[in-house]
Write a protein that holds these residues in place. Sequence first.
Motif, PDB file in Angstrom:
ATOM      1  N   LYS A   1      40.766  36.266  39.861  1.00 45.73           N
ATOM      2  CA  LYS A   1      41.385  36.077  41.182  1.00 45.73           C
ATOM      3  C   LYS A   1      40.591  35.110  42.062  1.00 45.73           C
ATOM      4  N   ALA A   2      39.276  35.117  41.958  1.00 40.63           N
ATOM      5  CA  ALA A   2      38.452  34.226  42.787  1.00 40.63           C
ATOM      6  C   ALA A   2      38.702  32.764  42.413  1.00 40.63           C
ATOM      7  N   LYS A   3      38.810  32.481  41.116  1.00 37.06           N
ATOM      8  CA  LYS A   3      39.067  31.097  40.694  1.00 37.06           C
ATOM      9  C   LYS A   3      40.452  30.640  41.130  1.00 37.06           C
ATOM     10  N   ILE A   4      41.430  31.501  41.027  1.00 39.60           N
ATOM     11  CA  ILE A   4      42.792  31.153  41.449  1.00 39.60           C
ATOM     12  C   ILE A   4      42.821  30.906  42.953  1.00 39.60           C
ATOM     13  N   ARG A   5      42.145  31.730  43.727  1.00 43.23           N
ATOM     14  CA  ARG A   5      42.073  31.545  45.180  1.00 43.23           C
ATOM     15  C   ARG A   5      41.390  30.221  45.516  1.00 43.23           C
ATOM     16  N   HIS A   6      40.339  29.890  44.765  1.00 45.17           N
ATOM     17  CA  HIS A   6      39.623  28.635  45.006  1.00 45.17           C
ATOM     18  C   HIS A   6      40.519  27.429  44.726  1.00 45.17           C
ATOM     19  N   ILE A   7      41.301  27.489  43.667  1.00 40.14           N
ATOM     20  CA  ILE A   7      42.232  26.391  43.347  1.00 40.14           C
ATOM     21  C   ILE A   7      43.244  26.221  44.470  1.00 40.14           C
ATOM     22  N   TRP A   8      43.783  27.306  44.973  1.00 39.15           N
ATOM     23  CA  TRP A   8      44.754  27.218  46.065  1.00 39.15           C
ATOM     24  C   TRP A   8      44.103  26.701  47.352  1.00 39.15           C
ATOM     25  N   THR A   9      42.847  27.058  47.578  1.00 39.88           N
ATOM     26  CA  THR A   9      42.130  26.563  48.753  1.00 39.88           C
ATOM     27  C   THR A   9      41.930  25.054  48.663  1.00 39.88           C
TER      28      THR A   9
ATOM     29  N   GLU B   1      35.733  18.821  42.715  1.00 37.16           N
ATOM     30  CA  GLU B   1      36.380  20.036  42.223  1.00 37.16           C
ATOM     31  C   GLU B   1      37.060  19.850  40.876  1.00 37.16           C
ATOM     32  N   PHE B   2      37.894  18.828  40.746  1.00 37.77           N
ATOM     33  CA  PHE B   2      38.692  18.700  39.538  1.00 37.77           C
ATOM     34  C   PHE B   2      37.959  17.989  38.399  1.00 37.77           C
ATOM     35  N   MET B   3      36.984  17.148  38.755  1.00 40.58           N
ATOM     36  CA  MET B   3      36.198  16.501  37.712  1.00 40.58           C
ATOM     37  C   MET B   3      34.862  17.217  37.520  1.00 40.58           C
ATOM     38  N   HIS B   4      34.691  18.353  38.207  1.00 39.48           N
ATOM     39  CA  HIS B   4      33.544  19.248  38.053  1.00 39.48           C
ATOM     40  C   HIS B   4      32.203  18.574  38.356  1.00 39.48           C
ATOM     41  N   LEU B   5      32.192  17.630  39.290  1.00 40.79           N
ATOM     42  CA  LEU B   5      30.934  16.986  39.661  1.00 40.79           C
ATOM     43  C   LEU B   5      30.241  17.693  40.813  1.00 40.79           C
TER      44      LEU B   5
END
Length: 109
Positions: free
Chosen positions: A15-23, A66-70
């Motif tokens: 749930k924390a990862k999903i919340r972070h993606i939405w944020t 965030e999306f390229m994990h840098l």
Amino acid sequence: MEQENKQQVVIPADKAKIRHIWTVTLYLFLITAAEFVIAFNLDASIIKTIIFIVMTIVKAYYIMSEFMHLGHETKGLKLSILLPLIFVVWLIGALLIQGDAIYTAVFGG
């Protein structure tokens, strides 16, 4: 013929990862919405251009982080990506200003 009986293990959603993606998605949406408001409500000016450049760099940094994990990498790696970007943006601006000065000198305004 021998058949294998493989079972798949389903891991529950984090749930924390999903919340972070939405944020992250919300932040990028808000920046883009602000760009649209500025684009349709302000007249063309240097301030508007600077605002767009800054907002674009913020969005690019956030996407890379965030999306390229840098975002979880070392400071040196982040700077090795960000500093050339800033230099290229400065170079484009300098060439545009110099080009305008040459055009004005040659063609008289």
